[in-house]
Design an enzyme around this catalytic site. Sequence first.
Site, short mmCIF file in Angstrom:
data_model
loop_
_atom_site.label_atom_id
_atom_site.label_comp_id
_atom_site.label_asym_id
_atom_site.label_seq_id
_atom_site.Cartn_x
_atom_site.Cartn_y
_atom_site.Cartn_z
N HIS A 85 42.13 42.01 14.22
CA HIS A 85 42.12 43.33 13.54
C HIS A 85 42.74 44.36 14.48
O HIS A 85 42.16 44.70 15.51
CB HIS A 85 40.69 43.77 13.18
CG HIS A 85 40.64 45.09 12.48
ND1 HIS A 85 40.02 45.27 11.27
CD2 HIS A 85 41.15 46.30 12.80
CE1 HIS A 85 40.15 46.53 10.88
NE2 HIS A 85 40.83 47.18 11.81
N HIS B 176 45.62 47.96 14.87
CA HIS B 176 46.54 48.99 14.36
C HIS B 176 47.68 49.19 15.36
O HIS B 176 47.42 49.47 16.53
CB HIS B 176 45.80 50.32 14.17
CG HIS B 176 44.67 50.23 13.21
ND1 HIS B 176 44.82 50.52 11.86
CD2 HIS B 176 43.38 49.86 13.38
CE1 HIS B 176 43.65 50.33 11.27
NE2 HIS B 176 42.76 49.92 12.15
N LYS C 219 44.04 43.70 2.56
CA LYS C 219 43.02 44.57 3.16
C LYS C 219 42.44 45.52 2.12
O LYS C 219 43.19 46.23 1.44
CB LYS C 219 43.67 45.38 4.29
CG LYS C 219 42.82 46.51 4.83
CD LYS C 219 41.73 46.00 5.76
CE LYS C 219 40.80 47.12 6.17
NZ LYS C 219 40.56 47.20 7.59
N HIS D 228 37.15 46.78 4.97
CA HIS D 228 36.52 47.92 5.64
C HIS D 228 35.26 48.21 4.84
O HIS D 228 35.33 48.73 3.73
CB HIS D 228 37.44 49.14 5.67
CG HIS D 228 36.84 50.30 6.41
ND1 HIS D 228 37.30 50.75 7.61
CD2 HIS D 228 35.75 51.06 6.12
CE1 HIS D 228 36.54 51.75 8.04
NE2 HIS D 228 35.59 51.97 7.15
N HIS E 4 35.03 44.81 11.79
CA HIS E 4 34.40 45.77 12.73
C HIS E 4 32.96 46.13 12.33
O HIS E 4 32.64 47.29 12.10
CB HIS E 4 35.25 47.04 12.91
CG HIS E 4 35.83 47.64 11.66
ND1 HIS E 4 35.08 47.93 10.55
CD2 HIS E 4 37.10 48.01 11.37
CE1 HIS E 4 35.87 48.46 9.64
NE2 HIS E 4 37.09 48.51 10.10
N ASP F 136 40.23 46.32 16.61
CA ASP F 136 40.40 47.59 15.90
C ASP F 136 41.04 48.63 16.81
O ASP F 136 40.80 49.83 16.64
CB ASP F 136 39.08 48.11 15.32
CG ASP F 136 39.32 49.13 14.21
OD1 ASP F 136 40.46 49.25 13.72
OD2 ASP F 136 38.36 49.82 13.83
O1 DOR Z 1 38.34 54.24 13.83
C1 DOR Z 1 39.13 53.79 13.01
N1 DOR Z 1 40.46 54.00 13.13
N2 DOR Z 1 38.66 53.09 11.99
C2 DOR Z 1 39.46 52.70 10.98
O2 DOR Z 1 38.96 52.12 10.05
C3 DOR Z 1 40.89 53.06 10.97
C4 DOR Z 1 41.39 53.31 12.33
C5 DOR Z 1 42.74 53.98 12.35
O3 DOR Z 1 43.61 53.62 11.58
O4 DOR Z 1 42.93 54.87 13.20
ZN ZN Z 2 40.85 49.24 11.73
#
Ligand code: DOR
Ligand code: ZN
Length: 354
Positions: free
Chosen positions: A21, A23, A107, A144, A182, A255
């Site tokens: 997971h 970004h 997702k 999520h 998460h 995450d």
């Molecule tokens: O803290 C987070 N940041 N939780 C999420 O679900 C998305 C993520 C983000 O894209 O910055």
């Molecule tokens: Zn995330």
Amino acid sequence: MTGPSANTPTSITIRRPDDWHLHFRDGETMQAVVRHTARQFARAIVMPNLTPPVTTTALAGAYRDRIMAAVPEGIAFTPLMTAYLTDTSDADDLAQGHRDGVLTAAKLYPAGATTNSDSGVTDIAHIMPVLERMAEIGMPLCVHGEVTESHIDIFDREAEFIERILEPLVARLPDLKVIFEHITTAQAVDFVDRAGANIAATITPQHLHINRNDMLVGGMRPHNYCLPVAKREEHRLVLRKAATSGSAKYFLGTDSAPHHRHDKESACGCAGIFNAPFALESYLAVFEEEGAIEHFESFASNNGPRFYGLPMNEDRVTLERAPVEVPAEIDGGVAEIVPFHAGQTLSWRFCGSA
Ligand code: DOR
Ligand code: ZN
């Protein structure tokens, strides 16, 4: 493992891990952060919450190409793409993307739950035909897990989601592979433990290290703010036991969510913790503190591919016991990013391939 005894190893060598997971963002930020993940992990499940979101196979394929172009030369790294579900997702397109190897999973963001989730699903009923199709073809669903109604307390949103959305969904589609992402609560661990083998969960380093006091005591600490928000200490302790238990249902998902310093230190600070640069060092500290180093490899490297039905990585990486200072900030392309553990000294050092 090598060292004076099994209890006090001086180094540990494990199958190369994956991050289930993550970004990356896009553009200059992505160019700056991809290297940190590619250094430690062979693969990563890449979140689709860009603006605009990655909702189709074509968008996911193009995003994958941009990520691949940002991987430093000489490093083998494979991004595993996900499609962002909306009320109008096209089951045929997703199924084809999965069949063609472009999409690993889809997702579910409940609309409004988190960063760039405004185009998410407003009611799970709207995507039931898509989920039925995914169950049929074995395409995993990343979730999520938070409800979004404004009257629900933010600390209760995960537990409410389990009762109102997840339990009924799993009962209705017992073959659907679900990754409850998460997780942050004892209720989530209880749900996952009781569920069938088609339900798994990822756990972030931050939810193993911090509780809500770390965000709110002695001043607001925006760099410890993420979603789902860190909960009470009792939840953190349950998460630590679950992650380090050796259960095949839990695996690594950082995450890691890069936001530039000025977007975090703001009147309306963004949710997300950038932990990619020292992710393995951070997790390993928890396994050592819990006396469970022997379960680190299954959590980091084995349980994820097994659940997703993907091959295990063949190469190995080593971490050695040595102090590592986490810098106060890291280059984030357009501006700097404050990493998780900024200014702290961690006690394991990632050495790369064994
Ligand atoms: O803290 C987070 N940041 N939780 C999420 O679900 C998305 C993520 C983000 O894209 O910055
Ligand atoms: Zn995330």
